[in-house]
Design a protein around this motif. Structure first.
Motif, PDB file in Angstrom:
ATOM      1  N   ASP A 217      40.626  51.364  72.826  1.00  0.00           N
ATOM      2  CA  ASP A 217      39.189  51.425  73.121  1.00  0.00           C
ATOM      3  C   ASP A 217      38.837  52.761  73.768  1.00  0.00           C
ATOM      4  OD1 ASP A 217      38.998  48.737  72.298  1.00  0.00           O
ATOM      5  OD2 ASP A 217      39.180  47.979  74.347  1.00  0.00           O
ATOM      6  N   PHE A 218      39.686  53.196  74.679  1.00  0.00           N
ATOM      7  CA  PHE A 218      39.454  54.450  75.388  1.00  0.00           C
ATOM      8  C   PHE A 218      39.446  55.613  74.404  1.00  0.00           C
ATOM      9  CE2 PHE A 218      40.760  58.132  77.934  1.00  0.00           C
ATOM     10  CZ  PHE A 218      40.011  57.994  79.087  1.00  0.00           C
ATOM     11  N   GLU A 219      40.410  55.606  73.482  1.00  0.00           N
ATOM     12  CA  GLU A 219      40.467  56.673  72.479  1.00  0.00           C
ATOM     13  C   GLU A 219      39.220  56.655  71.594  1.00  0.00           C
ATOM     14  OE1 GLU A 219      43.220  58.206  68.712  1.00  0.00           O
ATOM     15  OE2 GLU A 219      43.949  56.604  70.024  1.00  0.00           O
ATOM     16  N   GLU A 220      38.812  55.477  71.153  1.00  0.00           N
ATOM     17  CA  GLU A 220      37.629  55.375  70.295  1.00  0.00           C
ATOM     18  C   GLU A 220      36.391  55.890  71.017  1.00  0.00           C
ATOM     19  OE1 GLU A 220      35.044  51.880  67.945  1.00  0.00           O
ATOM     20  OE2 GLU A 220      37.021  51.427  68.789  1.00  0.00           O
ATOM     21  N   ALA A 221      36.220  55.488  72.278  1.00  0.00           N
ATOM     22  CA  ALA A 221      35.062  55.947  73.053  1.00  0.00           C
ATOM     23  C   ALA A 221      35.131  57.453  73.282  1.00  0.00           C
ATOM     24  CB  ALA A 221      35.013  55.217  74.394  1.00  0.00           C
ATOM     25  N   GLY A 222      36.336  57.955  73.557  1.00  0.00           N
ATOM     26  CA  GLY A 222      36.489  59.383  73.800  1.00  0.00           C
ATOM     27  C   GLY A 222      36.166  60.229  72.590  1.00  0.00           C
ATOM     28  N   VAL A 223      36.620  59.789  71.432  1.00  0.00           N
ATOM     29  CA  VAL A 223      36.320  60.519  70.196  1.00  0.00           C
ATOM     30  C   VAL A 223      34.822  60.510  69.932  1.00  0.00           C
ATOM     31  CG1 VAL A 223      36.617  60.507  67.700  1.00  0.00           C
ATOM     32  CG2 VAL A 223      38.594  60.118  69.179  1.00  0.00           C
ATOM     33  N   ALA A 224      34.194  59.344  70.092  1.00  0.00           N
ATOM     34  CA  ALA A 224      32.751  59.229  69.858  1.00  0.00           C
ATOM     35  C   ALA A 224      31.971  60.105  70.833  1.00  0.00           C
ATOM     36  CB  ALA A 224      32.319  57.768  69.990  1.00  0.00           C
ATOM     37  N   TYR A 225      32.400  60.123  72.093  1.00  0.00           N
ATOM     38  CA  TYR A 225      31.716  60.933  73.102  1.00  0.00           C
ATOM     39  C   TYR A 225      31.849  62.420  72.777  1.00  0.00           C
ATOM     40  CZ  TYR A 225      30.431  62.898  77.629  1.00  0.00           C
ATOM     41  OH  TYR A 225      29.816  63.619  78.626  1.00  0.00           O
ATOM     42  N   HIS A 226      33.059  62.833  72.416  1.00  0.00           N
ATOM     43  CA  HIS A 226      33.302  64.244  72.099  1.00  0.00           C
ATOM     44  C   HIS A 226      32.474  64.683  70.892  1.00  0.00           C
ATOM     45  CE1 HIS A 226      35.408  68.032  71.945  1.00  0.00           C
ATOM     46  NE2 HIS A 226      35.836  67.797  70.713  1.00  0.00           N
ATOM     47  N   GLN A 227      32.396  63.832  69.895  1.00  0.00           N
ATOM     48  CA  GLN A 227      31.616  64.164  68.691  1.00  0.00           C
ATOM     49  C   GLN A 227      30.127  64.219  68.995  1.00  0.00           C
ATOM     50  OE1 GLN A 227      32.890  61.147  65.904  1.00  0.00           O
ATOM     51  NE2 GLN A 227      34.702  62.323  65.260  1.00  0.00           N
ATOM     52  N   ALA A 228      29.668  63.339  69.881  1.00  0.00           N
ATOM     53  CA  ALA A 228      28.237  63.279  70.196  1.00  0.00           C
ATOM     54  C   ALA A 228      27.776  64.404  71.111  1.00  0.00           C
ATOM     55  CB  ALA A 228      27.905  61.927  70.835  1.00  0.00           C
TER      56      ALA A 228
ATOM     57  N   LYS B  71      31.525  67.781  74.431  1.00  0.00           N
ATOM     58  CA  LYS B  71      32.222  67.904  75.710  1.00  0.00           C
ATOM     59  C   LYS B  71      33.458  66.999  75.735  1.00  0.00           C
ATOM     60  CE  LYS B  71      28.213  69.225  78.523  1.00  0.00           C
ATOM     61  NZ  LYS B  71      27.424  68.921  79.749  1.00  0.00           N
ATOM     62  N   ASN B  72      34.275  67.203  76.741  1.00  0.00           N
ATOM     63  CA  ASN B  72      35.506  66.437  76.860  1.00  0.00           C
ATOM     64  C   ASN B  72      35.250  65.074  77.488  1.00  0.00           C
ATOM     65  OD1 ASN B  72      37.181  68.652  75.939  1.00  0.00           O
ATOM     66  ND2 ASN B  72      36.775  69.601  77.915  1.00  0.00           N
ATOM     67  N   PHE B  73      36.099  64.133  77.153  1.00  0.00           N
ATOM     68  CA  PHE B  73      35.997  62.779  77.707  1.00  0.00           C
ATOM     69  C   PHE B  73      37.070  62.574  78.774  1.00  0.00           C
ATOM     70  CE2 PHE B  73      36.671  58.071  77.368  1.00  0.00           C
ATOM     71  CZ  PHE B  73      35.424  57.696  77.835  1.00  0.00           C
ATOM     72  N   GLY B  74      38.286  62.250  78.376  1.00  0.00           N
ATOM     73  CA  GLY B  74      39.367  62.036  79.324  1.00  0.00           C
ATOM     74  C   GLY B  74      40.181  63.290  79.577  1.00  0.00           C
ATOM     75  N   ILE B  75      41.216  63.148  80.408  1.00  0.00           N
ATOM     76  CA  ILE B  75      41.984  64.305  80.882  1.00  0.00           C
ATOM     77  C   ILE B  75      43.469  64.138  80.583  1.00  0.00           C
ATOM     78  CG2 ILE B  75      42.675  65.602  82.946  1.00  0.00           C
ATOM     79  CD1 ILE B  75      39.955  64.690  84.175  1.00  0.00           C
ATOM     80  N   ALA B  76      44.065  65.192  80.036  1.00  0.00           N
ATOM     81  CA  ALA B  76      45.515  65.285  79.878  1.00  0.00           C
ATOM     82  C   ALA B  76      46.020  66.253  80.935  1.00  0.00           C
ATOM     83  CB  ALA B  76      45.876  65.780  78.478  1.00  0.00           C
ATOM     84  N   GLY B  77      46.694  65.749  81.943  1.00  0.00           N
ATOM     85  CA  GLY B  77      47.171  66.598  83.027  1.00  0.00           C
ATOM     86  C   GLY B  77      48.489  67.265  82.683  1.00  0.00           C
TER      87      GLY B  77
ATOM     88  N   ILE C  33      40.939  63.133  74.759  1.00  0.00           N
ATOM     89  CA  ILE C  33      41.307  63.718  76.044  1.00  0.00           C
ATOM     90  C   ILE C  33      41.567  65.205  75.844  1.00  0.00           C
ATOM     91  CG2 ILE C  33      42.284  61.574  76.950  1.00  0.00           C
ATOM     92  CD1 ILE C  33      45.067  62.642  76.409  1.00  0.00           C
ATOM     93  N   ALA C  34      41.533  65.955  76.923  1.00  0.00           N
ATOM     94  CA  ALA C  34      41.755  67.400  76.857  1.00  0.00           C
ATOM     95  C   ALA C  34      42.350  67.875  78.168  1.00  0.00           C
ATOM     96  CB  ALA C  34      40.431  68.132  76.590  1.00  0.00           C
TER      97      ALA C  34
END
Length: 448
Positions: A185-196, A199-205, A253-254
């Protein structure tokens, strides 16, 4: 009432590399003293910490102790050092047996440098001091700072992983954070947010080892095998990093300036709205309030994403084990004061009110006068209540064994200086990067 003093040290300790624990003698040969102060006379305690927020907290707990114990007050002098400098200075003092403070904060990833698995340490066994409070304390957090059934440090918080969503930005993008339950779910929301939004959604540290232990624990794995040997390239760890790399490649994520969410550069990026979701321990609430004021009213706290069918929902992440030095002249008094300052109900109310951390004394979680106080600065800042989220997952908080392993400092160093950069910035396949990490750690630790 006794005074309290704080010093801020910005001078580097000048210690090159990590010094061997084998040289630790366990303190000086003077027997530790511990003679009580005369009635009404303040007992001086020298304390080292690596965070200004912690210093403010301990000052409050010194005041609270002195109000309750006017016949034996504490005179607390706190020195705040930069993180790495303090741990290097402590290691040097431990190796030489001189220049040690009475009480010291030790970050969990460094704790293994000061207490070996068989209990060789310059730190005091403070098990007895914990007993009046232990029934209400999350045992897994005490276990982090225990060796051979002896407690050498008291925890600051549970550090249960949650997610901090910028709900305001997500609403503008047409995404409902309350629908996110799993990492899929997180990945799906993140991809949709990034496309819309672009900007970045989640974080890869790349400079922190936090999300990885969470996902590995949810999958039922660990970084060490049953014999305690390093096993960072086992199938579960590889699967966890493949999940993260897949999210990165999909745009969910980014990487972030500074390398991790708990960095000054990262605070600026998040505050500007460059990232919309931070999966991190609950103590990160303090970072929003203190360093990202522009987001007040925008951030919602929610449970961390889970692995579908996973072993646990969340784990405790990060931490500070506060210890008493065995050679302290006032070690018995220091242990008693520290137990009060870290484990008592009064202390754990302050942990939330002052620091915004999730208290290790679970009785506080049920006290709505504390947890839902409308005047509390954290309750004012966030859209949702921290304890509503914590109580939702409290029966599914797991213990990640690697966090208590004495070789965690070495593992963290390899991961956060090499491995995560290879995977998240250079695109190296997780199996390849983890195979290399395994070889490097085996060479360093002598594992078979």
């Amino acid at each position: 009432m006794a005074g309290k003093r704080r010093r801020l040290s910005l001078v580097a300790a000048g210690v090159a590399g990590v010094l061997a624990l084998a040289a630790c003698s366990g303190g000086s040969d003077d027997g530790g003293g511990s003679a009580p102060a005369a009635d009404g006379e303040a007992t001086p305690l020298d304390m080292w910490v690596f965070a200004e927020l912690h210093a403010a907290y301990y000052e409050q707990m010194a005041d609270e102790w002195n109000e309750q114990n006017p016949d034996r007050p504490v005179d607390l002098e706190i020195t705040v050092y930069p993180y790495q400098d303090m741990h290097n200075k402590l290691q040097l003092a431990a190796n030489s047996g001189t220049g040690l403070p009475d009480v010291v904060d030790i970050e969990v990833s460094k704790f293994g440098n000061f207490v070996t698995e068989d209990g060789r340490t310059p730190l005091m066994d403070i098990t007895e001091a914990a007993k009046p409070y232990q029934d209400d304390i999350v045992q897994a957090r005490l276990d982090l700072y225990s060796r051979a059934d002896k407690i050498y440090g008291f925890p600051m918080h549970v550090g249960a992983f949650v997610t901090f969503y910028n709900a305001a930005l997500m609403e503008e993008a047409g995404i409902d954070y309350t629908t996110i339950t799993t990492w899929d779910d997180f990945e799906e929301a993140g991809v949709a947010y990034h496309q819309a939004t672009g900007k970045n959604f989640g974080i890869a540290g790349t400079t922190v080892n936090f999300i990885e232990p969470l996902i590995v624990a949810q999958m039922g794995g660990d970084f060490f095998d049953e014999d305690g040997d390093v096993a960072v390239n086992n199938p579960t760890v590889v699967a966890a990093l493949e999940l993260e790399q897949r999210m990165l490649q999909a745009g969910a994520i980014a990487t972030i300036p500074g390398g991790g969410p708990d960095d000054e550069e990262a605070f600026g990026a998040i505050n500007k709205g460059d990232y919309a979701a931070v999966v991190y321990p609950a103590w990160y609430s303090s970072r929003f309030v203190d360093y990202m004021p522009d987001l007040e009213g925008d951030i919602a706290i929610a449970p961390a994403p889970v692995v579908e069918g996973g072993e646990v929902a969340t784990i405790g992440g990060g931490g500070t084990g506060t210890a008493v030095v065995e050679s302290s002249e006032h070690k018995d008094f220091a242990a008693e004061w520290l137990a009060f300052a870290k484990l008592s109900p009064e202390a754990n109310v302050a942990v939330w009110q002052v620091l915004g951390f999730d208290p290790v004394n679970m009785s506080v979680w049920e006290d709505e006068a504390v947890t839902h106080d409308p005047e509390n600065k954290f309750n004012k800042y966030f859209r949702t209540n921290m304890f509503d989220v914590l109580n939702e997952v409290k029966d599914e908080i797991g213990h990640f064994e690697a966090f208590a392993h004495p070789n965690l400092p070495a593992l963290n160093n390899v991961f956060t200086t090499v491995t995560w950069t290879e995977i998240f910035e250079n695109g190296v396949a997780p199996q390849v990067a983890l195979d290399q990490a395994q070889k490097d750690l085996e060479n360093e630790l002598g594992s078979k």
